[in-house]
Design an enzyme around this catalytic site. Structure first.
Site, PDB file in Angstrom:
ATOM      1  CB  SER A 207      23.722  -5.396 -40.166  1.00 17.39           C
ATOM      2  OG  SER A 207      23.909  -7.015 -39.359  1.00 17.39           O
ATOM      3  CG  ASP A 437      32.687  38.700 -16.327  1.00 17.41           C
ATOM      4  OD1 ASP A 437      33.100  37.722 -15.799  1.00 17.41           O
ATOM      5  OD2 ASP A 437      32.402  40.090 -16.197  1.00 17.41           O
ATOM      6  CG  ASP A 440      27.836  39.292 -14.942  1.00 22.67           C
ATOM      7  OD1 ASP A 440      27.849  40.084 -14.747  1.00 22.67           O
ATOM      8  OD2 ASP A 440      27.883  39.793 -16.625  1.00 22.67           O
ATOM      9  CG  ASP A 448      27.988  23.032  -2.940  1.00 27.18           C
ATOM     10  OD1 ASP A 448      28.976  22.741  -2.172  1.00 27.18           O
ATOM     11  OD2 ASP A 448      26.615  23.145  -3.221  1.00 27.18           O
TER      12      ASP A 448
END
Length: 474
Positions: A207, A437, A440, A448
């Site tokens: 400021s 990976d 995994d 979902d």
């Protein structure tokens, strides 16, 4: 080049400088806004506004308000000292510098000339394990004062704000030299005696303190025997901008003080929306707080005469939000003028408000948009373009509107959900344990797909049969 990259320091050097400058700047306020910051987080700006304002004044059992001597408050001023010490900095006393001007019990330095006596500064040192001085930090405080003299000091600073805007000519440019000319001489002599040069000095402020940073940079070639020409200057929320590239001027687009003056000149836009880009400034960082998110609060534009907009100006909002940008995995991809939306909602608003780019009261945003979540449970809404979204540590819900987005999850990141995930999106996981990976870590749960890393997970709502394209585990 990262958003806060400075001079030729590179990304890591610039990040280290920015962290030091922020630590020094926050220390200059001694946690003065602690009561408001905690009250805002608990209560917000809606129906909880009265409680937020009471907290700002009186504090609570977990915050210190601006009124001193409240017995149930913690000592946030002590906490401010501990925080800057943890960042590697220790205040340097007037006696050590051989300085005979006015200081207070905490070692804060006050302005030296009539008309500048409410200006305040801190001088700090960084040392190695053997006690050798490595760097010096200079921090200028913004418009305010110690709790014990807050009203009188703030009035004096407000006079300086008005004079900087309306004249006399070059008042803003000369401010640091008039207020602290002697102190800065002593600091330069002390640094030289310890084998340091100007490049070993960090100058920061917020400021009015940011105005002082820009002033000191402008004066650095002609004052103090040119010692500070090569100093590192970082200003937060400064209304002014120094000529050239000596200063990194950082601020929120919706901060009514930031860039209020064009260079150091007042104009009609100073009282209205001032979004003029400058070479030294970050121009499109938004503090997505309760005020910014509210249609009602935005009936009037961001302005220094529109008091509610000042929530975007508070030091704690800078410390938390800008540090999250600094620590973001997207940092290197953000340029000086990238559109960056930083979640700074209160707890009540966070439960129902989607963090997104509303582009309010500003020039049109262009290019990529980066959205940085908080440590809480955020609702994040992507836009129509290619967004880069980092939720943070909470249990976040992210809504995808376009595809072609990049979602970053850095462990630990909680239990997040993505609604509207598309194959053109990219998921990036960092600082997580386990195989690189994705197969995994991914499994179908109902309709979902859940990708889990220990205690953290991302659920792709309504997505099954994930191909793994665009999933990166680092």
């Amino acid at each position: 080049m990262g958003v806060f990259d400075y001079k030729s320091l590179g990304a890591e050097g610039s990040k280290a400088l920015f962290a030091d400058a922020m630590a020094i700047t926050l220390y200059t306020y001694h946690n003065l806004d602690n009561g408001f910051a905690v009250g805002y987080q608990h209560n917000g700006l809606g129906l909880g506004l009265p409680a937020t304002l009471v907290g700002a004044l009186l504090g609570s059992s977990d915050s210190q308000g601006v009124i001193p001597g409240v017995p149930w408050n913690p000592d946030s001023e002590k906490a401010a000292l501990q925080a800057v010490q943890q960042a590697g900095w220790t205040p340097i006393s007037a006696g050590t510098l051989g300085y005979t001007g006015k200081t207070d019990a905490r070692g804060t330095f006050f302005g030296e000339k009539a008309g500048y006596t409410t200006a305040q500064a801190e001088v700090l040192g960084k040392y190695d394990d053997a006690g050798k001085l490595l760097e010096i930090g200079i921090g200028f405080r913004g418009t305010s004062g110690p709790r014990e003299s807050l009203i009188s000091d703030s009035i004096g600073d407000l006079v300086s704000d008005v004079l900087a805007a309306l004249g006399p000519r070059d008042y803003a440019k000369n401010y640091a030299g008039e207020a602290f000319g002697g102190l800065l001489n002593n600091v330069a002599d002390y640094a030289t005696a310890h084998g340091l040069g100007g490049h070993d000095v960090v100058v920061s402020g917020h400021s009015l303190g940011g105005l002082a940073v820009n002033s000191m940079a402008d004066l650095s070639a002609g004052r103090w025997a040119g010692f500070y020409q090569d100093a590192n200057y970082v200003a937060y929320a400064s209304p002014t901008q120094s000529a050239g590239d000596k200063v990194l001027n950082v601020g929120y687009e919706n901060d009514p003080v930031f860039r209020a003056l064009d260079g150091s000149s007042f104009s009609g836009s100073s009282l209205g929306v001032h979004d003029q880009p400058h070479a030294s400034t970050t121009d499109n960082i938004v503090s997505f707080n309760d005020h910014y998110a509210s249609t009602l609060w935005n009936a009037l534009p961001f302005s220094i005469i529109n008091l509610p907009t000042w929530i975007s100006h508070l030091p704690t909002g800078y410390g938390d939000g800008m540090t999250r940008i600094l620590d973001s995995g997207f940092y290197a991809q953000m340029s000086r003028d990238s559109t960056i939306i930083v979640a700074n909602l209160s707890a009540p608003a966070r439960a129902t408000t989607w963090v997104q780019d509303l582009n309010r009261n500003a020039q049109p945003h262009t290019g990529d948009t980066f959205i940085i979540g908080s440590a809480g449970n955020d609702l994040i809404q992507g836009g129509k373009g290619a967004d880069f979204i980092e939720g943070g540590k909470g249990n976040d819900t992210i809504r995808d509107s376009s595809g072609h987005n990049t979602f970053l999850f850095s462990g630990p990141f909680g239990h997040d959900r993505i609604i509207g995930y598309q194959p053109t999106d990219k998921l990036v996981f960092t600082q997580v344990e386990g195989s690189a990976d994705y197969r995994d870590h991914a499994k179908a749960v109902g309709g979902d797909t859940v990708i889990s890393f220990g205690g953290d997970s991302v659920t792709l709502v309504g997505v099954s049969g994930l191909s793994g394209e665009g999933i990166v585990i680092i």
